[in-house]
Design an enzyme around this catalytic site. Structure first.
Site, PDB file in Angstrom:
ATOM      1  N   HIS A  12      13.084 -31.861  25.194  1.00  0.00           N
ATOM      2  CA  HIS A  12      12.446 -32.457  26.421  1.00  0.00           C
ATOM      3  C   HIS A  12      11.260 -31.909  27.394  1.00  0.00           C
ATOM      4  O   HIS A  12      12.042 -31.302  28.663  1.00  0.00           O
ATOM      5  CB  HIS A  12      14.014 -32.292  27.408  1.00  0.00           C
ATOM      6  CG  HIS A  12      14.491 -31.268  27.989  1.00  0.00           C
ATOM      7  ND1 HIS A  12      16.130 -30.786  27.658  1.00  0.00           N
ATOM      8  CD2 HIS A  12      13.441 -29.819  28.096  1.00  0.00           C
ATOM      9  CE1 HIS A  12      16.140 -29.645  27.721  1.00  0.00           C
ATOM     10  NE2 HIS A  12      15.169 -28.739  28.207  1.00  0.00           N
ATOM     11  N   HIS A  59      16.595 -27.032  35.507  1.00  0.00           N
ATOM     12  CA  HIS A  59      15.116 -26.115  35.366  1.00  0.00           C
ATOM     13  C   HIS A  59      15.248 -25.460  36.929  1.00  0.00           C
ATOM     14  O   HIS A  59      14.143 -25.257  37.715  1.00  0.00           O
ATOM     15  CB  HIS A  59      14.530 -26.744  35.161  1.00  0.00           C
ATOM     16  CG  HIS A  59      13.938 -27.143  33.156  1.00  0.00           C
ATOM     17  ND1 HIS A  59      14.285 -28.733  33.302  1.00  0.00           N
ATOM     18  CD2 HIS A  59      14.513 -26.193  32.079  1.00  0.00           C
ATOM     19  CE1 HIS A  59      15.070 -28.642  31.630  1.00  0.00           C
ATOM     20  NE2 HIS A  59      14.597 -26.990  31.342  1.00  0.00           N
ATOM     21  N   HIS A 196      10.812 -21.548  21.294  1.00  0.00           N
ATOM     22  CA  HIS A 196       9.353 -21.519  22.644  1.00  0.00           C
ATOM     23  C   HIS A 196       9.718 -20.369  23.074  1.00  0.00           C
ATOM     24  O   HIS A 196      11.245 -19.882  23.444  1.00  0.00           O
ATOM     25  CB  HIS A 196       9.067 -22.698  22.878  1.00  0.00           C
ATOM     26  CG  HIS A 196      10.569 -23.801  23.650  1.00  0.00           C
ATOM     27  ND1 HIS A 196      11.457 -23.660  23.441  1.00  0.00           N
ATOM     28  CD2 HIS A 196      10.484 -24.012  25.261  1.00  0.00           C
ATOM     29  CE1 HIS A 196      13.045 -24.676  24.415  1.00  0.00           C
ATOM     30  NE2 HIS A 196      11.559 -23.867  25.714  1.00  0.00           N
ATOM     31  N   GLU A 243      18.551 -23.087  24.000  1.00  0.00           N
ATOM     32  CA  GLU A 243      18.163 -24.489  24.675  1.00  0.00           C
ATOM     33  C   GLU A 243      19.589 -25.694  23.623  1.00  0.00           C
ATOM     34  O   GLU A 243      20.614 -26.078  24.092  1.00  0.00           O
ATOM     35  CB  GLU A 243      17.701 -25.032  25.628  1.00  0.00           C
ATOM     36  CG  GLU A 243      16.803 -24.693  26.471  1.00  0.00           C
ATOM     37  CD  GLU A 243      15.782 -24.966  26.686  1.00  0.00           C
ATOM     38  OE1 GLU A 243      15.363 -25.162  28.456  1.00  0.00           O
ATOM     39  OE2 GLU A 243      14.888 -25.808  25.605  1.00  0.00           O
TER      40      GLU A 243
END
Length: 288
Positions: A12, A59, A196, A243
């Protein structure tokens, strides 16, 4: 009864939403990524669910360091795009399904999982980018194809839930859905990842070998994958790679977890790097 027909897994990345909103999807940098979702958008048109149960992480928009629920389920009637610092995305509001969401909350809590009940919630790119990728661009005054139940997981501030707990939670969610006394076709989506890292000495880390191994195991050996400790995610996939435990919730909700004869069908698999210094992974599984 209601049933989970399929699971969808996708990254996402916020920059994907920016590329869509600014009309950059056909630019040389972005075109290969969006081509990887062409099949998925057609699949969604052909397999439109009645409800999407969408697992994502907030977030620091709806929740902050003042309040960090480990698992939070949206039970409201509608959710608006959050302002993440540059204005809300110009996408439709998300319509909820309070009846199914409340039933899932009741059932899952009675299965000994503590959920935070959220009746009012703004949703950020973690939820809206997967909808854009799978459903295509929608006018701000339009509508997404079906109601969505937001399910936020804390993977931002340690301690975060283990892969095993997420996997087990997925099993409880499936039982909850199947005990709902209405004929609904439900899809469950796990979002976030893949490898990431956005800060520190390893900023920009991408581990393609580890990512593809994760995808292999997610399909064929999810119970083994659920046992992977947090440190492996951080070491191999970067600080934000954690995540991926959210994908284990969606995978745990598939039927073969408790009935090995119901092997899921892999309808689509896609992997691409880079997308704003992030690896993008995507899978669609249909229940056997």
């Amino acid at each position: 009864m209601a049933r989970i027909s399929a699971s969808v897994f996708t990254s996402h990345v916020p920059a994907i939403g920016v590329a869509i909103d600014q009309g950059k999807t056909q630019e040389a940098y972005w075109q290969p990524l969006f081509q990887g979702y062409e099949y998925s958008r057609q699949w969604m048109r052909d397999n439109r669910p009645d409800v999407i149960f969408l697992i994502y992480n907030d977030h620091a928009t709806a929740f902050s360091l003042d309040l960090i629920p480990t698992f939070a389920i949206g039970t409201g009637t509608e959710y608006f795009p959050a302002d993440e610092g540059w204005g809300p995305r110009r996408v439709p509001k998300v319509v909820g399904h309070p009846q199914l969401a409340s039933h899932i909350a009741q059932s899952v809590i009675q299965q000994d999982f503590d959920l935070t009940i959220v009746n009012q919630l703004d949703v950020d790119h973690g939820l809206t980018v997967p909808l854009s990728l799978m459903c295509g661009e929608q006018p701000v005054d339009g509508a997404w194809p079906c109601p969505v139940i937001p399910f936020a997981v804390n993977v931002v501030q340690y301690p975060v839930p283990s892969g095993q707990r997420c996997f087990n939670l997925g099993r409880s969610i499936r039982k909850a859905v199947e005990s709902f006394d209405e004929d609904l076709n439900v899809q469950i989506w796990g979002t976030g990842g893949m490898s990431h890292q956005l800060q520190g000495a390893r900023a920009g880390l991408i581990n393609q070998e580890w990512d593809n191994c994760f995808l292999d195991q997610l399909v064929h050996h999810p119970a083994t994958l659920a046992k992977v400790p947090h440190i492996d995610y951080v070491r191999e996939a970067g600080s934000e790679g954690i995540e991926l435990v959210m994908w284990l919730i969606a995978r745990g909700a598939m039927a073969d977890v408790d009935d090995p004869a119901r092997t899921p069908t892999v309808k689509h698999r896609f992997y691409h790097v880079p997308a704003s210094n992030t690896a993008v992974g995507h899978l669609i599984l249909e229940n056997g």
